[in-house]
Write a protein that holds these residues in place. Structure first.
Motif, PDB file in Angstrom:
ATOM      1  N   ASN A  94     -16.130  -8.249  -5.039  1.00 60.03           N
ATOM      2  CA  ASN A  94     -16.503  -8.562  -6.191  1.00 60.03           C
ATOM      3  C   ASN A  94     -16.847  -9.782  -6.286  1.00 60.03           C
ATOM      4  O   ASN A  94     -17.243 -10.074  -7.612  1.00 60.03           O
ATOM      5  CB  ASN A  94     -16.099  -7.256  -7.070  1.00 60.03           C
ATOM      6  N   THR A  95     -15.606 -10.341  -5.942  1.00 61.84           N
ATOM      7  CA  THR A  95     -14.841 -11.651  -6.313  1.00 61.84           C
ATOM      8  C   THR A  95     -15.264 -13.183  -6.511  1.00 61.84           C
ATOM      9  O   THR A  95     -16.217 -12.976  -5.331  1.00 61.84           O
ATOM     10  CB  THR A  95     -13.714 -11.871  -6.021  1.00 61.84           C
ATOM     11  N   ARG A  96     -16.064 -13.659  -7.212  1.00 62.91           N
ATOM     12  CA  ARG A  96     -17.064 -15.291  -7.037  1.00 62.91           C
ATOM     13  C   ARG A  96     -16.418 -15.769  -4.988  1.00 62.91           C
ATOM     14  O   ARG A  96     -15.536 -15.306  -5.701  1.00 62.91           O
ATOM     15  CB  ARG A  96     -17.444 -15.789  -8.159  1.00 62.91           C
ATOM     16  N   LEU A  97     -17.523 -15.507  -4.789  1.00 58.79           N
ATOM     17  CA  LEU A  97     -17.098 -16.611  -3.228  1.00 58.79           C
ATOM     18  C   LEU A  97     -16.777 -18.637  -4.027  1.00 58.79           C
ATOM     19  O   LEU A  97     -17.101 -18.709  -5.208  1.00 58.79           O
ATOM     20  CB  LEU A  97     -18.501 -16.727  -2.760  1.00 58.79           C
ATOM     21  N   VAL A  98     -15.828 -18.837  -3.191  1.00 55.61           N
ATOM     22  CA  VAL A  98     -15.448 -20.311  -3.861  1.00 55.61           C
ATOM     23  C   VAL A  98     -15.979 -21.000  -2.567  1.00 55.61           C
ATOM     24  O   VAL A  98     -16.070 -19.988  -0.797  1.00 55.61           O
ATOM     25  CB  VAL A  98     -14.432 -19.765  -2.987  1.00 55.61           C
ATOM     26  N   MET A  99     -16.278 -22.126  -2.397  1.00 57.80           N
ATOM     27  CA  MET A  99     -16.792 -23.223  -1.807  1.00 57.80           C
ATOM     28  C   MET A  99     -15.976 -23.026  -0.423  1.00 57.80           C
ATOM     29  O   MET A  99     -17.010 -23.565   1.090  1.00 57.80           O
ATOM     30  CB  MET A  99     -17.621 -24.803  -2.447  1.00 57.80           C
ATOM     31  N   ASP A 100     -15.011 -23.006  -0.480  1.00 60.52           N
ATOM     32  CA  ASP A 100     -14.475 -24.023   0.258  1.00 60.52           C
ATOM     33  C   ASP A 100     -14.180 -22.542   1.385  1.00 60.52           C
ATOM     34  O   ASP A 100     -14.271 -22.560   2.716  1.00 60.52           O
ATOM     35  CB  ASP A 100     -12.338 -23.418   0.704  1.00 60.52           C
TER      36      ASP A 100
ATOM     37  N   PHE B  25      -7.392 -12.161   0.366  1.00 60.46           N
ATOM     38  CA  PHE B  25      -8.798 -11.500   0.991  1.00 60.46           C
ATOM     39  C   PHE B  25      -9.459 -13.093   1.306  1.00 60.46           C
ATOM     40  O   PHE B  25     -10.327 -12.828   1.874  1.00 60.46           O
ATOM     41  CB  PHE B  25      -9.395 -10.501  -0.236  1.00 60.46           C
ATOM     42  N   ARG B  26      -9.181 -13.906   0.962  1.00 64.80           N
ATOM     43  CA  ARG B  26      -9.486 -15.267   0.670  1.00 64.80           C
ATOM     44  C   ARG B  26     -10.280 -15.698   2.232  1.00 64.80           C
ATOM     45  O   ARG B  26      -8.935 -15.733   2.640  1.00 64.80           O
ATOM     46  CB  ARG B  26      -9.274 -15.976   0.187  1.00 64.80           C
ATOM     47  N   LEU B  27     -10.888 -16.598   2.205  1.00 68.57           N
ATOM     48  CA  LEU B  27     -11.156 -16.857   4.389  1.00 68.57           C
ATOM     49  C   LEU B  27     -10.468 -17.675   4.024  1.00 68.57           C
ATOM     50  O   LEU B  27     -11.193 -19.237   3.251  1.00 68.57           O
ATOM     51  CB  LEU B  27     -13.025 -17.419   4.349  1.00 68.57           C
ATOM     52  N   GLN B  28      -8.894 -17.820   4.705  1.00 72.17           N
ATOM     53  CA  GLN B  28      -8.812 -18.831   4.636  1.00 72.17           C
ATOM     54  C   GLN B  28      -7.435 -18.226   5.890  1.00 72.17           C
ATOM     55  O   GLN B  28      -7.683 -17.451   5.837  1.00 72.17           O
ATOM     56  CB  GLN B  28      -7.753 -19.530   3.807  1.00 72.17           C
ATOM     57  N   ALA B  29      -6.656 -19.675   6.905  1.00 73.08           N
ATOM     58  CA  ALA B  29      -6.131 -19.327   7.602  1.00 73.08           C
ATOM     59  C   ALA B  29      -4.830 -18.217   6.853  1.00 73.08           C
ATOM     60  O   ALA B  29      -4.054 -17.669   8.037  1.00 73.08           O
ATOM     61  CB  ALA B  29      -5.436 -20.574   8.628  1.00 73.08           C
ATOM     62  N   GLU B  30      -4.451 -18.384   5.415  1.00 69.87           N
ATOM     63  CA  GLU B  30      -2.751 -17.734   6.050  1.00 69.87           C
ATOM     64  C   GLU B  30      -2.850 -16.874   5.425  1.00 69.87           C
ATOM     65  O   GLU B  30      -2.141 -15.824   6.027  1.00 69.87           O
ATOM     66  CB  GLU B  30      -2.787 -18.172   3.999  1.00 69.87           C
ATOM     67  N   PRO B  31      -3.627 -15.342   5.289  1.00 72.41           N
ATOM     68  CA  PRO B  31      -3.543 -13.747   5.406  1.00 72.41           C
ATOM     69  C   PRO B  31      -2.934 -13.589   6.834  1.00 72.41           C
ATOM     70  O   PRO B  31      -2.273 -12.678   7.409  1.00 72.41           O
ATOM     71  CB  PRO B  31      -4.676 -13.826   4.613  1.00 72.41           C
TER      72      PRO B  31
END
Length: 182
Positions: A16-22, A117-123
């Protein structure tokens, strides 16, 4: 129950969190996954995170739902990290309650709750690094299979993102120091 409630909040935030351009950019990288692997994915040395994002690209047809699916996968990685954190604490000799307290401290960090939960390599890299630490804490240090497995997990974390070099140096220094103190 508090841990379960925090995990439910984590999943709710992921969906439910806003989508980020990255996140759109990271998801876009998956379309180049098998098209000149090291030539098209940037940065070239950190490509391991794209296969798990590729799963979400295959699950949906439009970009927004693909990002929500990828966030669900990333939330799954965060939940797995919570489990590895608990297991590492138990392997270090802590009681069940002390290990739960460690997990609650992790879940108490707003940065973890907001970014895991963000789309990035770190998780993915953090999960692999934590698994390497769990292998070292759980297994006998003087046995070669333990060190090889920890090295493979640590190397996979580095291939996921080059920022994992800090963990790799810390783990290597800890193992060398442990060997010297033996």
């Amino acid at each position: 129950t508090l841990v379960a409630a925090k995990l439910v909040v984590l999943v709710a935030l992921a969906l439910n969190t806003r989508l980020v351009m990255d996140e759109f950019w990271h998801l876009h990288q998956t379309f180049y996954l098998f098209n000149g692997f090291f030539d098209t994915v940037w940065p070239e040395k950190a490509v391991l995170y794209t296969p798990y994002l590729k799963l979400s690209a295959l699950l949906s047809s439009d970009a927004s739902s693909q990002i929500i699916a990828a966030r669900g996968l990333a939330a799954g990685l965060a939940i797995a990290l919570v489990g590895v954190t608990y297991a590492t604490s138990r392997a270090a000799g802590h009681s069940h309650l002390a290990a739960l307290a460690v997990v609650l401290v992790l879940l108490g960090f707003s940065n973890f709750m907001e970014r895991s939960f963000r789309l990035q390599a770190e998780p993915q890299a953090i999960l692999l690094a934590a698994a390497a630490l769990w292998v070292v804490v759980r297994g006998p240090i003087d046995r070669m299979p333990t060190l090889i497995l920890a090295g493979i997990l640590s190397g996979l974390a580095f291939v996921t993102t080059q920022k994992s070099v800090y963990f790799n140096v810390a783990l290597g220094a800890g193992l060398v120091l442990d060997a010297l103190l033996q």
